[in-house]
Design an enzyme around this catalytic site. Structure first.
Site, PDB file in Angstrom:
ATOM      1  N   ASN A 126      24.364 -30.303 -14.802  1.00 15.56           N
ATOM      2  CA  ASN A 126      24.159 -30.327 -16.239  1.00 15.56           C
ATOM      3  C   ASN A 126      25.380 -29.726 -16.926  1.00 15.56           C
ATOM      4  O   ASN A 126      25.843 -28.652 -16.551  1.00 15.56           O
ATOM      5  CB  ASN A 126      22.886 -29.532 -16.582  1.00 15.56           C
ATOM      6  CG  ASN A 126      22.496 -29.661 -18.021  1.00 15.56           C
ATOM      7  OD1 ASN A 126      23.204 -29.238 -18.905  1.00 15.56           O
ATOM      8  ND2 ASN A 126      21.331 -30.254 -18.259  1.00 15.56           N
ATOM      9  N   HIS A 180      23.138 -34.528 -18.776  1.00 12.38           N
ATOM     10  CA  HIS A 180      22.187 -33.917 -17.849  1.00 12.38           C
ATOM     11  C   HIS A 180      22.761 -34.001 -16.435  1.00 12.38           C
ATOM     12  O   HIS A 180      23.706 -34.750 -16.179  1.00 12.38           O
ATOM     13  CB  HIS A 180      20.847 -34.639 -17.917  1.00 12.38           C
ATOM     14  CG  HIS A 180      20.083 -34.350 -19.166  1.00 12.38           C
ATOM     15  ND1 HIS A 180      18.721 -34.516 -19.250  1.00 12.38           N
ATOM     16  CD2 HIS A 180      20.478 -33.897 -20.384  1.00 12.38           C
ATOM     17  CE1 HIS A 180      18.305 -34.186 -20.462  1.00 12.38           C
ATOM     18  NE2 HIS A 180      19.355 -33.810 -21.169  1.00 12.38           N
ATOM     19  N   GLU A 226      21.647 -35.362 -13.661  1.00 10.54           N
ATOM     20  CA  GLU A 226      21.585 -36.696 -13.064  1.00 10.54           C
ATOM     21  C   GLU A 226      22.633 -37.620 -13.695  1.00 10.54           C
ATOM     22  O   GLU A 226      23.273 -38.408 -13.002  1.00 10.54           O
ATOM     23  CB  GLU A 226      20.186 -37.298 -13.236  1.00 10.54           C
ATOM     24  CG  GLU A 226      19.083 -36.526 -12.547  1.00 10.54           C
ATOM     25  CD  GLU A 226      18.443 -35.437 -13.417  1.00 10.54           C
ATOM     26  OE1 GLU A 226      17.338 -35.006 -13.075  1.00 10.54           O
ATOM     27  OE2 GLU A 226      19.056 -35.019 -14.429  1.00 10.54           O
ATOM     28  N   SER A 275      12.795 -31.768 -11.794  1.00 11.55           N
ATOM     29  CA  SER A 275      12.189 -33.069 -12.065  1.00 11.55           C
ATOM     30  C   SER A 275      12.857 -33.733 -13.276  1.00 11.55           C
ATOM     31  O   SER A 275      13.087 -33.090 -14.294  1.00 11.55           O
ATOM     32  CB  SER A 275      10.686 -32.885 -12.321  1.00 11.55           C
ATOM     33  OG  SER A 275      10.064 -34.147 -12.376  1.00 11.55           O
ATOM     34  N   CYS A 300      13.944 -35.655 -16.639  1.00 13.56           N
ATOM     35  CA  CYS A 300      13.408 -35.905 -17.976  1.00 13.56           C
ATOM     36  C   CYS A 300      13.225 -37.424 -18.136  1.00 13.56           C
ATOM     37  O   CYS A 300      13.615 -38.204 -17.261  1.00 13.56           O
ATOM     38  CB  CYS A 300      14.362 -35.362 -19.039  1.00 13.56           C
ATOM     39  SG  CYS A 300      15.883 -36.341 -19.188  1.00 13.56           S
ATOM     40  N   CYS A 344      16.600 -39.449 -17.903  1.00 16.61           N
ATOM     41  CA  CYS A 344      17.102 -39.594 -16.542  1.00 16.61           C
ATOM     42  C   CYS A 344      16.166 -40.460 -15.695  1.00 16.61           C
ATOM     43  O   CYS A 344      16.623 -41.269 -14.889  1.00 16.61           O
ATOM     44  CB  CYS A 344      17.319 -38.218 -15.919  1.00 16.61           C
ATOM     45  SG  CYS A 344      18.614 -37.282 -16.791  1.00 16.61           S
ATOM     46  N   ASP A 375      17.145 -28.127 -24.504  1.00 19.45           N
ATOM     47  CA  ASP A 375      17.403 -29.098 -23.445  1.00 19.45           C
ATOM     48  C   ASP A 375      16.250 -30.070 -23.271  1.00 19.45           C
ATOM     49  O   ASP A 375      16.465 -31.257 -23.035  1.00 19.45           O
ATOM     50  CB  ASP A 375      17.693 -28.385 -22.120  1.00 19.45           C
ATOM     51  CG  ASP A 375      18.241 -29.357 -21.066  1.00 19.45           C
ATOM     52  OD1 ASP A 375      19.338 -29.886 -21.281  1.00 19.45           O
ATOM     53  OD2 ASP A 375      17.543 -29.573 -20.058  1.00 19.45           O
TER      54      ASP A 375
END
Length: 148
Positions: A44, A55, A57, A80, A82, A85, A145
Site C-alpha cells: 500500500n 492499495h 494489490e 482481505s 476491498c 481490489c 483507507d
C-alpha cells in the site's frame, strides 16, 4: 490446500506490509505468483504517493505489468481485499487468492468466492497483530483507507 510456497509468499506479503508501515503507510502487502515463481510484489502506497488507489494489490499488479493471462496464478495479500481490489481480481480472472488476515477487515472474500475465485484464509498471526496495532494507533488513517 496450502503449499510450501504459499507459506513463503504469505511471509513475503507480511514483510511488504511492514515495509509500508515503516515508511508511514498502511501495513498492507501483496504478491502475484505462478506456482513457486514470484511475478511481482508491492505494498500500500496511498500515503507515500498521495494516490487514493495505490492499495497493496494495485501496487503489486502495476509492478507485474501486462499479463496475457492470469491462469494458474495466485494473488497473495496481507489483508482481505476491498471492493476495488476484489473487482480487479475478478476482472483479470485471477483464479486464486490467499489472504493473511480477514479478522481486522472482512473485505470481500465471500464476494470473490461467489465469482468463482478460490479464496484461502490462512489467519497469519503476525499480519493480524500488525494490522490490529496499526488500526488502534491510526484510526483516522484507517477509516480514510476503507472509505469510512
Amino acid at each position: 490446500m496450502l503449499t510450501d510456497w504459499d507459506r513463503r509468499f504469505a511471509e513475503l506479503v507480511f514483510m511488504e506490509a511492514k515495509k509500508s508501515a515503516d515508511n508511514g503507510g498502511l501495513p498492507i502487502g501483496s504478491a502475484l505468483a505462478q506456482g513457486d515463481r514470484l511475478i511481482a510484489s508491492g505494498h500500500n502506497q496511498r500515503v507515500q504517493q498521495g494516490d487514493p488507489i495505490a492499495h497493496g494489490e494495485m501496487d503489486c499488479l502495476r509492478k507485474a505489468g501486462r499479463q496475457k493471462s492470469y491462469k494458474g496464478m495466485t494473488l497473495y495479500t496481507s489483508l482481505s481485499p476491498c471492493m476495488m481490489c476484489a473487482g480487479t481480481i475478478v476482472q483479470f480472472k485471477i483464479p486464486r487468492v490467499v489472504i493473511n488476515d480477514t479478522e481486522n477487515f472482512g473485505g470481500n472474500a465471500a464476494w470473490l468466492r461467489s465469482r468463482g475465485v478460490e479464496v484461502i484464509d490462512i489467519q497469519h498471526p503476525d499480519s493480524i497483530a500488525q494490522m490490529a496495532r496499526f488500526i488502534a494507533e491510526n484510526p483516522a488513517l484507517w477509516n480514510e483507507d476503507i472509505g469510512e
